[in-house]
Design an enzyme around this catalytic site. Structure first.
Site, PDB file in Angstrom:
ATOM      1  N   HIS A  14      -3.391  -5.174   1.796  1.00 43.58           N
ATOM      2  CA  HIS A  14      -2.745  -5.412   3.097  1.00 43.58           C
ATOM      3  C   HIS A  14      -2.714  -6.899   3.455  1.00 43.58           C
ATOM      4  O   HIS A  14      -3.566  -7.357   4.222  1.00 43.58           O
ATOM      5  CB  HIS A  14      -3.500  -4.649   4.195  1.00 43.58           C
ATOM      6  CG  HIS A  14      -3.283  -3.180   4.145  1.00 43.58           C
ATOM      7  ND1 HIS A  14      -2.319  -2.543   4.901  1.00 43.58           N
ATOM      8  CD2 HIS A  14      -3.879  -2.231   3.408  1.00 43.58           C
ATOM      9  CE1 HIS A  14      -2.345  -1.250   4.637  1.00 43.58           C
ATOM     10  NE2 HIS A  14      -3.284  -1.024   3.732  1.00 43.58           N
ATOM     11  N   CYS A  33       0.825  -1.209   0.000  1.00 43.59           N
ATOM     12  CA  CYS A  33       0.000   0.000   0.000  1.00 43.59           C
ATOM     13  C   CYS A  33       0.861   1.263   0.000  1.00 43.59           C
ATOM     14  O   CYS A  33       1.487   1.563  -1.014  1.00 43.59           O
ATOM     15  CB  CYS A  33      -0.987  -0.070   1.162  1.00 43.59           C
ATOM     16  SG  CYS A  33      -2.418   0.965   0.889  1.00 43.59           S
ATOM     17  N   GLU A  73      -0.996  -8.387   5.472  1.00 38.09           N
ATOM     18  CA  GLU A  73      -0.698  -8.596   6.903  1.00 38.09           C
ATOM     19  C   GLU A  73      -1.983  -8.562   7.749  1.00 38.09           C
ATOM     20  O   GLU A  73      -1.933  -8.831   8.953  1.00 38.09           O
ATOM     21  CB  GLU A  73       0.310  -7.540   7.397  1.00 38.09           C
ATOM     22  CG  GLU A  73      -0.226  -6.139   7.644  1.00 38.09           C
ATOM     23  CD  GLU A  73      -0.514  -5.349   6.369  1.00 38.09           C
ATOM     24  OE1 GLU A  73      -0.410  -5.905   5.263  1.00 38.09           O
ATOM     25  OE2 GLU A  73      -0.859  -4.152   6.487  1.00 38.09           O
TER      26      GLU A  73
HETATM   27  N1  GLN Z   1      -3.584   6.273   0.700  1.00 38.74           N
HETATM   28  C1  GLN Z   1      -2.413   6.087   1.485  1.00 38.74           C
HETATM   29  C2  GLN Z   1      -1.244   6.883   0.956  1.00 38.74           C
HETATM   30  O1  GLN Z   1      -1.335   7.546  -0.006  1.00 38.74           O
HETATM   31  C3  GLN Z   1      -2.017   4.628   1.580  1.00 38.74           C
HETATM   32  C4  GLN Z   1      -3.021   3.869   2.393  1.00 38.74           C
HETATM   33  C5  GLN Z   1      -2.482   2.656   3.052  1.00 38.74           C
HETATM   34  O2  GLN Z   1      -1.268   2.418   3.131  1.00 38.74           O
HETATM   35  N2  GLN Z   1      -3.358   1.890   3.615  1.00 38.74           N
HETATM   36  O3  GLN Z   1      -0.206   6.836   1.525  1.00 38.74           O
END
Ligand code: GLN
Length: 197
Positions: A172, A79, A174
């Site tokens: 995610h 992410c 995890e």
């Molecule tokens: N939208 C977040 C960002 O731009 C990332 C979200 C996440 O890691 N769950 O950093």
């Protein structure tokens, strides 16, 4: 017996503890990384989800940027971590640091705002069982260079990809009990270690 893998988890912001827990379940030796010298001797590094601008700025403030760029082990970004590893980001904040370690351009917050967080089943390359995936204000991969292998897609957009020793996930892994993506990362880390020695 094989030596346990040594995997660090960048622990400046975001959900690093969950990654440490999964690694422990897989028998890896997991450690939290906040200083450049804590990368020494590691086979791999996970850059967790959280907020990519904050993580990027803290990486700079803690002098970790050069150390991560010089790190020779495997790296897994989830992410926000995927955004940080990308070469480019659409809808990034203007001064957002990116490490450019994988040939992808991502779209930040691609699925909309926090309320648009969702769970879905993904088809994993080479696997018959679907993978449950949690997306939280997730990015997607907008474009990828020819050396990037796409391992899963959602609605036609790549969300899991690998280029050599770099693995990225928009979701995610995890946060679910399915450990297959972390197992894949451990394989990538073993491969990277065998190339180095
Ligand atoms: N939208 C977040 C960002 O731009 C990332 C979200 C996440 O890691 N769950 O950093």
């Amino acid at each position: 017996m094989e030596e346990p893998l040594r995997i660090g988890v960048l622990a400046v912001q975001g959900n690093f503890r969950e990654h440490v827990n999964v690694l422990g379940r897989l028998g890896a030796r997991a450690s939290e990384v906040r200083k450049p010298n804590q990368l020494d001797g590691l086979d791999g590094l996970i850059i967790p989800g959280g907020e990519s601008t904050a993580i990027g700025k803290l990486v700079r403030a803690y002098q970790l940027e050069q150390a991560i760029l010089a790190f020779k082990g495997a790296i897994f970004g989830t992410c926000a971590g995927m955004i940080l590893l990308a070469l480019g980001a659409v809808d990034a904040t203007p001064d957002q640091p990116l490490l450019g370690m994988i040939d992808i351009v991502v779209r930040r917050n691609a699925y909309g705002r926090q309320v648009h967080s969702f769970e879905t089943d993904l088809e994993l390359a080479g696997e018959t069982q679907p993978l449950r995936a949690v997306f939280i204000r997730a990015p997607w991969i907008e474009s990828a260079g020819p050396a990037v292998e796409i391992l899963a897609q959602h609605d036609g957009r790549p969300v899991l990809a690998r280029e050599g020793r770099i693995l990225v996930a928009a979701f995610h892994p995890e946060l679910t009990d399915d450990t297959r993506v972390h197992e894949l990362f451990c394989e990538v880390a073993r491969e990277a270690a065998s190339v180095r020695t």
